[in-house]
Design an enzyme around this catalytic site. Sequence first.
Site, short mmCIF file in Angstrom:
data_model
loop_
_atom_site.label_atom_id
_atom_site.label_comp_id
_atom_site.label_asym_id
_atom_site.label_seq_id
_atom_site.Cartn_x
_atom_site.Cartn_y
_atom_site.Cartn_z
N ARG A 13 0.83 -1.21 0.00
CA ARG A 13 0.00 0.00 0.00
C ARG A 13 0.86 1.26 0.00
NH1 ARG A 13 -2.14 0.95 6.17
NH2 ARG A 13 -0.48 -0.19 7.19
N SER A 40 -4.90 4.88 5.78
CA SER A 40 -4.65 3.46 5.47
C SER A 40 -4.19 3.28 4.03
CB SER A 40 -5.93 2.64 5.68
OG SER A 40 -6.28 2.65 7.04
N GLU A 61 -19.09 4.39 0.08
CA GLU A 61 -18.33 3.84 -1.05
C GLU A 61 -19.12 3.84 -2.34
OE1 GLU A 61 -18.73 2.32 1.90
OE2 GLU A 61 -16.74 2.42 2.81
N PHE A 86 -14.55 -3.18 0.62
CA PHE A 86 -15.50 -2.09 0.37
C PHE A 86 -15.36 -1.55 -1.05
CE2 PHE A 86 -14.08 -1.44 4.94
CZ PHE A 86 -14.94 -2.40 5.41
N HIS A 112 -5.49 -3.70 1.75
CA HIS A 112 -5.95 -4.64 2.78
C HIS A 112 -6.71 -5.83 2.18
CE1 HIS A 112 -4.73 -1.21 5.06
NE2 HIS A 112 -5.08 -1.72 6.22
N ASP A 120 -8.39 -7.92 12.02
CA ASP A 120 -9.77 -7.45 11.85
C ASP A 120 -10.72 -8.59 11.50
OD1 ASP A 120 -9.32 -4.87 12.55
OD2 ASP A 120 -9.25 -4.08 10.50
N ARG A 170 -1.64 -4.84 3.17
CA ARG A 170 -1.20 -4.17 4.38
C ARG A 170 0.14 -4.64 4.94
NH1 ARG A 170 -3.04 -5.35 10.05
NH2 ARG A 170 -2.62 -3.49 11.26
#
Lengths: 317, 307
Positions: A13, A40, A61, A86, A112, A120, A170
Site C-alpha cells: 500500500r 490506510s 463507497e 469495500f 488490505h 480485523d 497491508r
Amino acid sequence: MKKYEYTDKKDTRSGFGAGIAELGRSNPNVIALTADLAGSLKLETFIKEYPERFVQCGIAEANMIGVSAGLTIGGKIPFATTFANFATGRVYDQIRQSVAYSNKNVKICASHAGLTLGEDGATHQILEDLGMMKMLPNMTVINPCDYNQTKAATIAIAEHDGPVYLRFGRPVIPVFTPADQQFEIGKAWHVNEGDAVSIFCTGHLVWEAIKAGEILSEQGIEADIVNIHTIKPLDEEAILASVRKTGCAVSAEEHMLNGGLGDSVAQVLARHFPAPLEYVGVHDTFGESGTPDQLMQKYGLTADKIVEQVKKVMARK
Amino acid sequence: MSTSGFHTRLKTDADVDIRATYMELQQLEGIATAVRRDILRMVAAVNSGHPGGSLGCTDFMVALYFDIMRRKLDGDGKPVFDMNGHDEDLFFLSNGHISPVFYSVLARAGYFPISELATFRKLDSRLQGHPATAEHIPGVRIASGSLGQGLSVACGAAYAKKLNGDDKHVYVLMGDGEQQEGQIWEAAQFAPNKKLGNLTAIIDLNHAQIDGTTQNVNDNRDLAAKYRAFGWFVDEMEGNDISDVIRTLRKSQEDPDVPTMILMHTEMGFGVEYMVGNYKWHGTAPNADQLQQALNGLPLSIGVTDY
C-alpha cells in the site's frame, strides 16, 4: 535458481501511496478519492501536495464509485481508494453499471486485500475480489507483488484508458523487484527459468514462490516461476510457453480458489494445452482473526505449501 | 432554438419570463406532443418499456433540452456531442427506465435521426432498453437503469466542472420511488458538503412505482424537509406545465455553493387519458387499439412529423 535479495521490507500500500504522489506531480488530471481511509491508503503526500485534487467521500463507497465515474466525464482520472472489501463486494453493482458497462476511466485502488489484513477478521478479509472484478467486461485487474511493483503499476494504470482494479495489501514484505522498473499491463514477469514445473504466482505469494523455488532448487528441481501481476488481460502466451516446457503447473495466490488466478490458468490450459495443475489458495472458506503470518500458515499460503503442491503435480505428469 | 453557439440563460428572478426565450410556448408544446407519440409508438412496437414515467416527464425533458440547457451547437444548429461535455450543460438520467422520453428528446434535439427511434429495444440497436454508452449513442454519457446511481455520477461531473473552471451546469433526473435507494442519500450528503452549486437535481414526484403508490410501497414522507436538512436549496414545480418548468429552472442557480433539488409534481401517463395516475402503466405497453386511442388524443402540430 536465480538469487533474489532484499535490503528493505515495505507494505505494498505504501508503494501505491508513493505512486500516486508521483502521479500527482506528473499528471494534473489525477484525482484521489477515499471513503474515510486516507491514512490506510497512504495518501498523505498526495493530499499535502494537491489538496484540491483530493476528494474525501466519507464512509459512502457507493457514492465514491459514482462520483468517480462522473469525474471521468470531465476528463479527470479518478483513483477511488478504500479497503478491497469495500471497493468491490460492497459496490459491485455501482462498478458494474457506472464504471465497467459505461467503460469509464476509473481506477479502483484497493488495499488490505486477503487474509494478510490480519486481526480485523473475515468481515474485512475479502478473498473473492479478483474473481468479481475479472468477470466484468472492460475491467483490467492487477495484483502487484511488492512495494516497487505496486508503485510502478500505480503509475502505469494512469496511462491506460479504461477501468482498472488495482489490488494491494497491508503487511510489510520484502522489496525484491527493481525500483526503476517499467510496469507493462498484461505482460507476465519471468522470475526464474526452469523446466521441472511452472509456478504461476501473484501478489504476496510471489515472494513465497521465490522461497519455494530455492527449496526446490536445493533438491535439484528447477521451477519456472512466472509472476502473473495482471490477472486480466491474462498473459496466455507466457502461461502456455512455460507449461509447454514444464508439462505441469502450480498456481499461488492470496485469494479464493473459485475465481482466482488458478481458475484463469486452468481455463487457458484446458483450452490450449491440457496439463496437470495444482493450486495454492483459499478453499471455499472465510478467513478469521490472527496475525498475517499465522493466517498464511493456517490457510496454507506459504512456500512450504507451494513445494508440497509442486511435488504433487510433478507426480501427475 | 438558437442557430449557433449557446443558449443564454437568465439568472435572476426579476429577469424571468414565463415564456420560452427561443421557442414560443406553443412550439415547445408541439414538440412535447410529438415526443409523447414517439414514446407510445416505441413501446407499443416492442410490447415492452416504460410509458408512464416517460409521458409524465415529457414536458420537463422538452423544456430542458429546447430551452434551458446551454448545449454545444454547430453552425447549422445541430448539437455537437463529445463525452467530456466541456463548457456545456450536462444532463444525466438516473431513472433509466424512462429511456423512451430521453431517446425521443435527444433525437428531436438533433443528436441522432428520429428514424432510429424505430430500433428501440431491438437487437443490434443503439437504443438499449435502458440507456447505455456501449453503443456510443450521442447524448448519453452514462449507463443507468439500476437505480440510485445517477445523482452520484452527476456530483462527479459537477465536481469536475468546478475543477476545470467550467461555469456550466449539471442536471440530473431521478424518480421518487428511486429515493428508496440508499446510495441517493450518500450523494445527498456529498453534494452540499462539496458546495456543488452547479448541480440541479430533479425528482419526478408522480407517487407511483411498479408495486403501487410510493406511499404504500415505502413512503418517501417529506422529501423537501429531508433535502433541506441535508443542505440543499429545495424548490418545487409543476412538471406537466412547460412554463412553470422553465420559470423554476431559470431561477434556481443563485447561490454558487448550494446544490438545488427540485420536487417536480407530475402525473404518470400525462397526455394519455386512460393512463393518467394509474401505476399499472409504469412498465406496460399499450396494445394496438389502446395505442390508436392514445394517438387520437395527441394530434401533431403543423410541420411536426412522427418518426
